[in-house]
Design a protein around this motif. Sequence first.
Motif, PDB file in Angstrom:
ATOM      1  N   ALA A  57       0.834  -1.208   0.000  1.00 42.08           N
ATOM      2  CA  ALA A  57       0.000   0.000   0.000  1.00 42.08           C
ATOM      3  C   ALA A  57       0.863   1.251   0.000  1.00 42.08           C
ATOM      4  O   ALA A  57       0.632   2.195  -0.759  1.00 42.08           O
ATOM      5  N   ASP A  97      -7.611  -1.835  -2.625  1.00 40.79           N
ATOM      6  CA  ASP A  97      -7.842  -0.862  -1.550  1.00 40.79           C
ATOM      7  C   ASP A  97      -6.598  -0.011  -1.311  1.00 40.79           C
ATOM      8  O   ASP A  97      -6.688   1.127  -0.858  1.00 40.79           O
ATOM      9  N   GLY A  99      -4.897   1.184  -3.555  1.00 39.84           N
ATOM     10  CA  GLY A  99      -4.841   2.189  -4.617  1.00 39.84           C
ATOM     11  C   GLY A  99      -4.186   1.703  -5.901  1.00 39.84           C
ATOM     12  O   GLY A  99      -3.976   2.477  -6.829  1.00 39.84           O
ATOM     13  N   SER A 133     -12.667   0.703   2.298  1.00 44.53           N
ATOM     14  CA  SER A 133     -11.364   1.258   2.634  1.00 44.53           C
ATOM     15  C   SER A 133     -11.467   2.762   2.878  1.00 44.53           C
ATOM     16  O   SER A 133     -11.982   3.490   2.041  1.00 44.53           O
ATOM     17  N   THR A 136      -8.437   4.602   0.041  1.00 49.25           N
ATOM     18  CA  THR A 136      -8.383   4.735  -1.411  1.00 49.25           C
ATOM     19  C   THR A 136      -9.248   5.876  -1.918  1.00 49.25           C
ATOM     20  O   THR A 136      -8.822   6.707  -2.705  1.00 49.25           O
ATOM     21  N   GLN A 137     -10.514   5.888  -1.478  1.00 48.38           N
ATOM     22  CA  GLN A 137     -11.445   6.885  -1.978  1.00 48.38           C
ATOM     23  C   GLN A 137     -10.903   8.287  -1.702  1.00 48.38           C
ATOM     24  O   GLN A 137     -10.946   9.164  -2.570  1.00 48.38           O
ATOM     25  N   ASN A 139      -7.813   9.122  -1.408  1.00 50.20           N
ATOM     26  CA  ASN A 139      -6.660   9.408  -2.270  1.00 50.20           C
ATOM     27  C   ASN A 139      -7.078  10.120  -3.539  1.00 50.20           C
ATOM     28  O   ASN A 139      -6.361  10.966  -4.066  1.00 50.20           O
ATOM     29  N   TRP A 140      -8.222   9.713  -4.069  1.00 51.92           N
ATOM     30  CA  TRP A 140      -8.633  10.273  -5.361  1.00 51.92           C
ATOM     31  C   TRP A 140      -9.551  11.479  -5.158  1.00 51.92           C
ATOM     32  O   TRP A 140      -9.928  12.128  -6.133  1.00 51.92           O
ATOM     33  N   TYR A 147     -16.405   7.274  -6.779  1.00 48.59           N
ATOM     34  CA  TYR A 147     -15.268   6.379  -6.614  1.00 48.59           C
ATOM     35  C   TYR A 147     -15.583   4.969  -7.125  1.00 48.59           C
ATOM     36  O   TYR A 147     -14.750   4.339  -7.786  1.00 48.59           O
ATOM     37  N   ALA A 151     -13.305   3.401  -9.948  1.00 45.94           N
ATOM     38  CA  ALA A 151     -12.510   2.194  -9.676  1.00 45.94           C
ATOM     39  C   ALA A 151     -12.863   1.086 -10.668  1.00 45.94           C
ATOM     40  O   ALA A 151     -11.978   0.423 -11.223  1.00 45.94           O
TER      41      ALA A 151
END
Length: 267
Positions: A57, A97, A99, A133, A136-137, A139-140, A147, A151
Amino acid sequence: ATHTLLNSLKANKTAFGVWLTLPGLFHARTVSQASPNISWICIDSEHGLVPLVPSAAETVASIHGAVDGTAGPSAIVRIPATGASDSTSWQIKYALDAGARGVIVPMVSTAEKAREVASDCRFPPVGRRGFGSPFTQGNWGLSTADYLKFANDGVVVMVQIETPDAVKNVKEIAAVDGIDVLFIGPYDLSISLGYPPPSPDPHPEVEKIIQQILHSAHDAGKKCAIFCISGSQSARRAAEGFDIINVTSDTGAMSEGIARQLAAATA
Ligand code: 3PY
């Protein structure tokens, strides 16, 4: 970060990548920044020494943050479990998750397993990937609904064709919805079929099978990937029509570079 691998595939451009076998965030960053021609980096948690939990990760994040303001490589994770194992499901979830923009699943040898892999890689209603998670969400910077679509649309799902059964079932595997790429592992393919490992090129009989896999992928409208160990080998594979090519590895390139400099110094 830009999804450089997916953009290359959509533009029908060969996507060249590099294999990462050693852990370390600055190590990953150094590899990412080594060339603007790197479309993707495979974090190898199968045979490499980057543990899936938790280092993969951090490594994904390090690669995506490595090349500021430009299109850096897409981080891909090769999970440790083979396609025949129950662990593939949670390991795919973990990698995505984290990324990762795609996964490579080793030794997927039947259409049934390929369907499970494809389903694990996408959220409902397309697949069965679980959501939750907190990382991840964020992060973007997307809403949950955005998301989920982002994804599902962006994930690059690659299964490795490297066993006799996979060769036998290759057309059915290629036809599975949601499998984007057949990834040839020439080393496992050779030894599982009873041939010597590539040195550096595969045995002529294995080479015939490699070309059959390439054509099966393209006949099904899918992409085909192959693992190479040098730039010249990669250029040949690109000319043959491979879409995704691993060019070198961190350890391979490092050893070769050090040996070359020492040879020059002592010549
Ligand atoms: C193989 O050649 O077997 C691979 O999976 C590449 O590491």
